[in-house]
Design a protein around this motif. Structure first.
Motif, PDB file in Angstrom:
ATOM      1  N   ALA A 232       0.634   2.727  -5.735  1.00  0.00           N
ATOM      2  CA  ALA A 232      -0.547   2.569  -4.880  1.00  0.00           C
ATOM      3  C   ALA A 232      -0.917   3.894  -4.223  1.00  0.00           C
ATOM      4  CB  ALA A 232      -0.289   1.501  -3.822  1.00  0.00           C
TER       5      ALA A 232
ATOM      6  N   ASN B 107      -4.557   5.757  -4.669  1.00  0.00           N
ATOM      7  CA  ASN B 107      -5.428   5.961  -3.514  1.00  0.00           C
ATOM      8  C   ASN B 107      -5.605   7.433  -3.140  1.00  0.00           C
ATOM      9  OD1 ASN B 107      -5.812   3.163  -3.158  1.00  0.00           O
ATOM     10  ND2 ASN B 107      -3.941   2.986  -1.952  1.00  0.00           N
TER      11      ASN B 107
ATOM     12  N   ARG C  48       0.805  -1.217   0.000  1.00  0.00           N
ATOM     13  CA  ARG C  48       0.000   0.000   0.000  1.00  0.00           C
ATOM     14  C   ARG C  48       0.844   1.276   0.000  1.00  0.00           C
ATOM     15  NH1 ARG C  48      -4.779  -0.718   3.949  1.00  0.00           N
ATOM     16  NH2 ARG C  48      -5.366  -2.168   2.293  1.00  0.00           N
TER      17      ARG C  48
ATOM     18  N   ARG D 228      -2.557  -4.349   2.760  1.00  0.00           N
ATOM     19  CA  ARG D 228      -1.892  -3.725   3.903  1.00  0.00           C
ATOM     20  C   ARG D 228      -0.639  -4.487   4.311  1.00  0.00           C
ATOM     21  NH1 ARG D 228      -3.984  -5.280   9.459  1.00  0.00           N
ATOM     22  NH2 ARG D 228      -5.078  -7.257   9.232  1.00  0.00           N
TER      23      ARG D 228
END
Length: 382
Positions: free
Chosen positions: A290, A294, A285, A371
């Motif tokens: 990423a 996000n 993440r 995660r």
């Protein structure tokens, strides 16, 4: 988001901030101001007179525990967040947290390992009876790299060592850091039950446990709190364990409520980490692609915060607090300004419409990147 509670008081952020800065806060020889809120537009929210988090209850009945509605995660002060700050500065920060109304402090044998408990114990010793101290057991020799160990004899050994490092004769909340598949959870809960009867431990907690394991343990020794990762980018607990906690009267303590700094806007695709002391360098993440994917979540939080005088982190913490009254996040920080910023988040209350609107927007963001790597969530630390 334009429709707001007419009963809310409009407060000038610049005026409120001036009042706060009149008091000043000295850390060593440095004057550090509180969090900067959006300037210009009026705040339509509850009063920000002081960054006090208020109180909440973990657990139920005789197994309940009153704590501040935001705790302080102390791990990063000595472990896994790239740099290691000066010990004296961290002691001052922990004590300042207490002054700001924080009564709930979180550490573990595995953080360091061992040294974080020593730091927290030294910092909290002057007011031990006024605070709630949580620590954890569950790894061989306290080292996550050696694997799990929740054998009853190891639990007892760890507790004795933790008591010494923490400068105390009792632990308010003792968590099993990770579920050990080699040891029946009934044996773990039974051992903690015995420690409670001996007065060495006051309350039992678990971390990253599933609903079936929670139920089995709770039947032996009622659980006061479950600690698991929960944030706006890690919402899996909503689908299972939070419901179980509500059913059984167990408090829920989100760790990494700002996703290790990701939900602040301070981390971006150019951020570098010291891999020798920072697990984020290897986590999916936190890879550049990423983070970029996000970022719409950060934009939503910023848009809302800009309209009501909150930072991205404050909106994220306030959102967590709004989910259930038994949720007590434990954001960690090594900076006094961020500590004060976090405390202000507890002062904000969403009205029903704006909470629904922002939740709908946030739920549309598809989070990219796991995660942890593989099954690491059940095997390692935070």
């Amino acid at each position: 988001m334009e429709v707001r509670d007419s009963n809310r008081q409009n407060i000038s952020p610049s005026s409120d901030r001036r009042n706060f800065l009149k008091n000043g806060i000295t850390l060593g020889a440095i004057l550090i101001a509180g969090p900067t809120l959006a300037s210009g537009a009026p705040i339509t929210t509850t009063s920000f007179n002081s960054p006090s988090p208020g109180k909440r209850i973990l657990g139920s009945g005789k197994n309940s525990l009153e704590v501040s509605s935001l705790g302080l995660g102390c791990m990063g002060m000595s472990y896994h967040r790239s740099f290691i700050p000066d010990k004296k500065v961290m002691i001052a920060l922990i004590r300042r947290a207490k002054d700001l109304g924080v009564s709930f402090f979180d550490t573990a044998e595995a953080y360091g390992p061992l040294v974080n408990e020593e730091l927290v114990g030294e910092a909290l010793r002057p007011f031990r009876k006024e605070i709630v101290l949580a620590t954890k057991f569950g790894f061989k020799e306290g080292k996550t790299t050696l694997g799990l160990d929740s054998r009853p004899q190891n639990i007892r050994k760890v507790v004795e060592q933790s008591l010494k490092r923490l400068n105390t004769d009792y632990i308010d909340l003792l968590y099993q850091h990770r579920v050990d598949p080699n040891i029946p959870i009934e044996d773990v809960a039974g051992t903690v039950k015995d420690l409670i009867s001996e007065g060495k431990v006051m309350h039992f907690g678990m971390s990253e446990a599933n609903s079936e394991t929670i139920r089995k343990a709770h039947a032996v020794q009622p659980i006061t709190a479950l600690q698991s990762e929960y944030s706006l980018v890690t919402r899996q607990p909503e689908y299972d364990v939070i419901k179980v906690c509500e059913e059984l009267g167990i408090g829920f303590v989100p760790y990494s409520p700002l996703s290790r700094g990701l939900i602040t806007g301070y981390i971006n695709e150019r951020t570098t980490y010291i891999a020798s002391n920072d697990n984020r360098a290897s986590l999916p993440r936190y890879q550049p692609e990423a983070i970029i994917a996000n970022w719409p979540l950060i934009d939503i939080l910023k848009e809302f915060g800009d309209q009501c005088g909150l930072t991205v982190a404050q909106v994220a913490l306030a959102w967590l607090l709004a989910q259930k009254p038994f949720i007590v996040p434990i954001p960690g920080t090594t900076k006094l300004a961020h500590l004060q910023e976090n405390m202000w988040a507890a002062d904000f209350k969403f009205d029903a419409q704006e909470l629904q609107e922002i939740t709908n927007k946030l739920s549309k963001v598809k989070i990219v990147g796991d995660r942890y790597i593989g099954t690491q969530a059940q095997q390692t630390h935070k």
